[in-house]
Design a protein around this motif. Structure first.
Motif, PDB file in Angstrom:
ATOM      1  N   LEU A  28       0.837  -1.204   0.000  1.00 50.14           N
ATOM      2  CA  LEU A  28       0.000   0.000   0.000  1.00 50.14           C
ATOM      3  C   LEU A  28       0.873   1.257   0.000  1.00 50.14           C
ATOM      4  N   PRO A  29       0.472   2.292  -0.752  1.00 46.28           N
ATOM      5  CA  PRO A  29       1.317   3.475  -0.960  1.00 46.28           C
ATOM      6  C   PRO A  29       1.837   4.138   0.304  1.00 46.28           C
ATOM      7  N   ASP A  30       1.010   4.192   1.361  1.00 45.64           N
ATOM      8  CA  ASP A  30       1.408   4.945   2.558  1.00 45.64           C
ATOM      9  C   ASP A  30       1.920   4.058   3.692  1.00 45.64           C
ATOM     10  N   TYR A  31       2.144   2.768   3.408  1.00 47.33           N
ATOM     11  CA  TYR A  31       2.563   1.852   4.482  1.00 47.33           C
ATOM     12  C   TYR A  31       3.882   2.288   5.105  1.00 47.33           C
ATOM     13  N   LYS A  32       4.856   2.681   4.278  1.00 48.87           N
ATOM     14  CA  LYS A  32       6.174   3.043   4.807  1.00 48.87           C
ATOM     15  C   LYS A  32       6.221   4.486   5.292  1.00 48.87           C
ATOM     16  N   LYS A  33       5.174   5.259   4.978  1.00 55.35           N
ATOM     17  CA  LYS A  33       5.164   6.664   5.398  1.00 55.35           C
ATOM     18  C   LYS A  33       4.674   6.812   6.843  1.00 55.35           C
ATOM     19  N   ILE A  34       3.921   5.822   7.324  1.00 56.28           N
ATOM     20  CA  ILE A  34       3.307   5.933   8.650  1.00 56.28           C
ATOM     21  C   ILE A  34       3.753   4.749   9.504  1.00 56.28           C
ATOM     22  N   SER A  35       4.267   5.036  10.676  1.00 52.36           N
ATOM     23  CA  SER A  35       4.605   3.925  11.581  1.00 52.36           C
ATOM     24  C   SER A  35       3.934   4.179  12.931  1.00 52.36           C
ATOM     25  N   PHE A  36       3.493   3.097  13.536  1.00 53.18           N
ATOM     26  CA  PHE A  36       2.791   3.195  14.811  1.00 53.18           C
ATOM     27  C   PHE A  36       3.451   2.275  15.827  1.00 53.18           C
ATOM     28  N   LYS A  37       3.325   2.655  17.090  1.00 50.54           N
ATOM     29  CA  LYS A  37       3.811   1.800  18.169  1.00 50.54           C
ATOM     30  C   LYS A  37       2.988   0.514  18.168  1.00 50.54           C
ATOM     31  N   GLU A  38       3.664  -0.598  18.409  1.00 52.12           N
ATOM     32  CA  GLU A  38       2.974  -1.902  18.435  1.00 52.12           C
ATOM     33  C   GLU A  38       1.889  -1.909  19.514  1.00 52.12           C
ATOM     34  N   GLN A  39       0.686  -2.270  19.096  1.00 53.97           N
ATOM     35  CA  GLN A  39      -0.423  -2.385  20.043  1.00 53.97           C
ATOM     36  C   GLN A  39      -1.128  -3.711  19.830  1.00 53.97           C
ATOM     37  N   ALA A  40      -1.476  -4.373  20.925  1.00 53.13           N
ATOM     38  CA  ALA A  40      -2.229  -5.627  20.830  1.00 53.13           C
ATOM     39  C   ALA A  40      -3.711  -5.284  20.663  1.00 53.13           C
ATOM     40  N   PRO A  41      -4.473  -6.156  19.991  1.00 53.25           N
ATOM     41  CA  PRO A  41      -5.911  -5.895  19.856  1.00 53.25           C
ATOM     42  C   PRO A  41      -6.627  -5.976  21.199  1.00 53.25           C
ATOM     43  N   VAL A  42      -7.683  -5.194  21.338  1.00 51.09           N
ATOM     44  CA  VAL A  42      -8.527  -5.221  22.534  1.00 51.09           C
ATOM     45  C   VAL A  42      -9.710  -6.142  22.240  1.00 51.09           C
ATOM     46  N   PRO A  43     -10.022  -7.091  23.100  1.00 48.76           N
ATOM     47  CA  PRO A  43     -11.189  -7.954  22.849  1.00 48.76           C
ATOM     48  C   PRO A  43     -12.455  -7.120  22.652  1.00 48.76           C
ATOM     49  N   LEU A  44     -13.242  -7.471  21.633  1.00 50.70           N
ATOM     50  CA  LEU A  44     -14.438  -6.688  21.324  1.00 50.70           C
ATOM     51  C   LEU A  44     -15.440  -6.685  22.475  1.00 50.70           C
ATOM     52  N   GLU A  45     -15.408  -7.740  23.314  1.00 44.67           N
ATOM     53  CA  GLU A  45     -16.353  -7.752  24.447  1.00 44.67           C
ATOM     54  C   GLU A  45     -16.015  -6.670  25.479  1.00 44.67           C
ATOM     55  N   GLU A  46     -14.769  -6.176  25.466  1.00 44.46           N
ATOM     56  CA  GLU A  46     -14.407  -5.063  26.353  1.00 44.46           C
ATOM     57  C   GLU A  46     -14.859  -3.731  25.761  1.00 44.46           C
TER      58      GLU A  46
END
Length: 294
Positions: free
Chosen positions: A234-252
């Motif tokens: 994807l064109p902007d994949y290398k332009k944007i970096s984010f801190k690693e985050q684990a998914p939050v369970p949808l029930e929360e």
């Protein structure tokens, strides 16, 4: 325009002003959408042409708003639609609390039938959101505003703009700048709408494109090439970096929703577009939610 009596202004969309009107001879109430031409030599705007073409393709579906007439007026064009009393955004806004599961299922069922019909006719709506889902006086939901719709190319060869879909309902591939995409963008939007019905407010209310991605990542976790291999292209994949985050369970995130509803929601809100559950699987996926409204 002489055959209609204007009763009031309904609102203004991206592609024109909408009025409530009555047909002088028949007494039928309609919604008139006026589309202005910037200059006469520019011809009919692409958005209006796309909307007319898409609505002609979907006129047989009871889950798509009906286009009754198209006629020139002054230096513009008027589209006459069946009149609908409200929209899903208003329903959610005026609900005292998140909607009952039977209501969620009923609205979702009608939405999926409409989306499935569009996709079967190779139409990608590209702007599904509660404000574009109109509700009749009898509670029937119909998809409206096809100004951003496109005829989908099954071979995936056509390039499209990623600046489509209202931000809160915009799929991750669009937020990463994808110019080649498919019906998956509509399915993501369906998931966002379902989440909003369950929650009583938008799931991903970002104020700009970067914050929009942050809202998604906060709940679904940081996408990785392992989970979503195509992300690296994807064109902007290398332009944007984010801190690693684990998914939050949808029930929360949605503690009042049933496990079945959360399971179905999770099948729409998947990073890889091809893995999202198809709208045509509506009967199978809604069966787990229990009874809806008749």
């Amino acid at each position: 325009m002489d055959q209609y009596c204007i009763l009031g202004r309904i609102g203004e969309g991206a592609h024109g002003v909408v009025f409530k009107a009555k047909h002088v001879e028949t007494g039928e109430i309609v919604a008139l959408k006026k589309v202005a031409l910037r200059r006469l030599e520019d011809g009919i705007p692409n958005q209006a042409l796309r909307e007319i073409k898409a609505l002609q393709e979907t006129e047989d579906s009871p889950y798509v708003v009906q286009l009754k007439a198209v006629f020139p007026h002054g230096a513009g064009l008027v589209l006459a639609f069946e009149f609908m009393l409200s929209d899903l955004a208003e329903v959610v806004r005026h609900a005292q609390r998140p909607l009952a599961q039977a209501h969620v299922k009923s609205y979702l069922q009608m939405l999926l039938k409409g989306v499935a019909f569009c996709h079967a006719n190779n139409i990608v709506h590209r702007d599904l959101k509660p404000a574009n889902l109109l509700i009749s006086s009898s509670g029937q939901l119909k998809i409206a505003d096809f100004g951003l719709a496109r005829i989908f190319s099954p071979d995936g060869s056509r390039l499209y703009t990623h600046q489509v879909a209202t931000r809160w309902y915009r799929a991750p591939e669009l937020l990463y700048g994808a110019c080649q995409y498919d019906q998956g963008v509509d399915l993501w939007a369906v998931g966002c709408i379902m989440g909003e019905l369950l929650n009583g407010s938008p799931l991903f209310p970002g104020e700009n494109d970067i914050e929009q991605l942050c809202c998604v990542l906060r709940i679904l976790g940081t996408p990785s090439p392992k989970v979503w291999p195509e992300i690296t292209e994807l064109p902007d994949y290398k332009k944007i970096s984010f801190k690693e985050q684990a998914p939050v369970p949808l029930e929360e995130v949605l503690p009042d929703a049933s496990p079945q509803a959360l399971d179905l929601l999770g099948q729409f809100l998947l990073y890889p577009p091809r893995q999202r559950i198809a709208a045509s699987q509506e009967s199978a996926c809604l069966g787990v939610l229990g009874p809806g409204l008749p």
